[in-house]
Design a protein around this motif. Structure first.
Motif, mmCIF file in Angstrom:
data_model
loop_
_atom_site.group_PDB
_atom_site.id
_atom_site.type_symbol
_atom_site.label_atom_id
_atom_site.label_comp_id
_atom_site.label_asym_id
_atom_site.label_seq_id
_atom_site.Cartn_x
_atom_site.Cartn_y
_atom_site.Cartn_z
ATOM 1 N N GLY A 10 55.664 50.068 30.025
ATOM 2 C CA GLY A 10 55.670 49.079 31.047
ATOM 3 C C GLY A 10 54.566 49.414 32.142
ATOM 4 O O GLY A 10 54.521 48.657 33.356
ATOM 5 N N LEU A 11 53.879 50.678 31.884
ATOM 6 C CA LEU A 11 52.870 50.870 33.173
ATOM 7 C C LEU A 11 51.660 50.179 33.146
ATOM 8 O O LEU A 11 51.277 49.624 32.067
ATOM 9 N N THR A 12 50.879 49.809 34.257
ATOM 10 C CA THR A 12 49.709 49.206 34.390
ATOM 11 C C THR A 12 48.540 50.115 34.834
ATOM 12 O O THR A 12 48.850 51.192 35.483
ATOM 13 N N PRO A 13 47.485 50.027 34.169
ATOM 14 C CA PRO A 13 46.235 50.983 34.528
ATOM 15 C C PRO A 13 46.058 51.238 36.223
ATOM 16 O O PRO A 13 45.928 52.236 36.594
ATOM 17 N N MET A 24 44.302 53.200 29.150
ATOM 18 C CA MET A 24 45.619 52.088 29.004
ATOM 19 C C MET A 24 44.789 50.791 29.319
ATOM 20 O O MET A 24 45.350 49.774 28.487
ATOM 21 N N ALA A 25 43.703 50.642 29.843
ATOM 22 C CA ALA A 25 43.001 49.482 29.957
ATOM 23 C C ALA A 25 42.233 49.013 28.685
ATOM 24 O O ALA A 25 42.203 47.780 28.174
ATOM 25 N N ARG A 26 41.827 50.028 27.872
ATOM 26 C CA ARG A 26 41.600 49.719 26.516
ATOM 27 C C ARG A 26 42.551 49.315 25.457
ATOM 28 O O ARG A 26 42.221 48.425 24.668
ATOM 29 N N ALA A 27 43.843 49.735 25.708
ATOM 30 C CA ALA A 27 44.913 49.452 24.888
ATOM 31 C C ALA A 27 45.239 47.840 25.355
ATOM 32 O O ALA A 27 45.902 47.502 24.280
ATOM 33 N N LEU A 28 44.929 47.410 26.448
ATOM 34 C CA LEU A 28 45.155 46.153 26.879
ATOM 35 C C LEU A 28 43.897 45.323 26.472
ATOM 36 O O LEU A 28 44.114 44.157 26.684
ATOM 37 N N GLY A 29 42.892 45.722 25.758
ATOM 38 C CA GLY A 29 41.937 44.955 25.439
ATOM 39 C C GLY A 29 40.802 44.810 26.411
ATOM 40 O O GLY A 29 39.811 44.306 26.362
ATOM 41 N N GLY A 30 40.731 45.771 27.243
ATOM 42 C CA GLY A 30 39.644 45.923 28.341
ATOM 43 C C GLY A 30 39.954 45.819 29.732
ATOM 44 O O GLY A 30 41.198 45.141 29.927
ATOM 45 N N GLY A 31 39.469 46.509 30.487
ATOM 46 C CA GLY A 31 39.730 46.495 32.195
ATOM 47 C C GLY A 31 39.406 45.068 32.571
ATOM 48 O O GLY A 31 38.626 44.397 32.014
#
Length: 209
Positions: A25-28, A72-79
């Motif tokens: 649940g953390l964000t970049p 984390m940004a990559r895990a979310l599909g990009g920053g």
């Protein structure tokens, strides 16, 4: 320079960690801010008080959060664009705090000559980053150079850590080498911008011709 060679290897380690943090649940951006705040606090508390070895480990450990927020940004599909600006801004703040803390320590022990080297590194660290940012805003390229952020952190923290272990002149040598390398890097980036500008001009002339 190290970024070019190490990025793929580092990503293999950090990407699974970044994905795990996202699932928690953390964000970049939250990780960026946490790492920045802790690194700044460590740099401005530990280095001025002479705790060089502890400062080295604290700043290095929290500076590594910069790798995790990218994963984390990559895990979310990009920053996001905001995330990129926030990350770059926080990098500059950590760099500034690191060199301010070390400069403070050097003035406190009366080593004004090496403090000058630290101040040179502080200024040129910001200039190196500014040249790239301004070039990109103008549609030009200014990547690369002898000393980028990774080299800056490694050189400074290794020098500080070795000094904390009692190795004589380690910090002095590290800072003066970094200052010289930073001067070279500013020149390299300005030349890269000039080449990029000439290429853009030639492309436009070719299109008009």
């Amino acid at each position: 320079m190290l970024n070019i060679f190490a990025r793929a290897s580092v990503s293999r380690v950090t990407d699974p960690i970044g994905a795990r943090l996202v699932r928690l649940g953390l964000t970049p951006n939250a990780v960026t801010l946490l790492g920045t705040a802790a690194a700044i606090a460590g740099a401005l508390w530990l280095f001025p008080t002479g705790h060089l070895l502890a400062g080295t480990f604290v700043v290095w450990g929290f500076a590594m959060f910069d790798l995790l927020d990218g994963a984390m940004a990559r895990a979310l599909g990009g920053g996001t664009r905001y995330g990129a600006v926030l990350d770059a801004t926080c990098d500059r703040l950590v760099d500034g705090a690191l060199f301010c803390g070390i400069t403070w320590y050097l003035f406190d022990i009366g080593d004004r000559t090496t403090a000058v080297a630290a101040l040179i590194c502080l200024v040129l660290a910001q200039v190196i980053s500014y040249v790239k940012a301004r070039a990109e805003a103008s549609g030009l390229d200014a990547d690369g150079g002898l000393v980028e952020r990774a080299e800056r952190l490694i050189t400074t923290l290794v020098g500080a850590g070795l000094t904390g272990l009692g190795v004589p002149y380690a910090l002095e040598v590290a800072l003066w080498l970094l200052a010289a390398g930073s001067v070279i890097t500013v020149g390299q980036r300005l030349l890269a911008v000039r080449r990029s500008a000439l290429e853009r001009t030639e492309e436009k002339a070719h299109e008009l011709g």
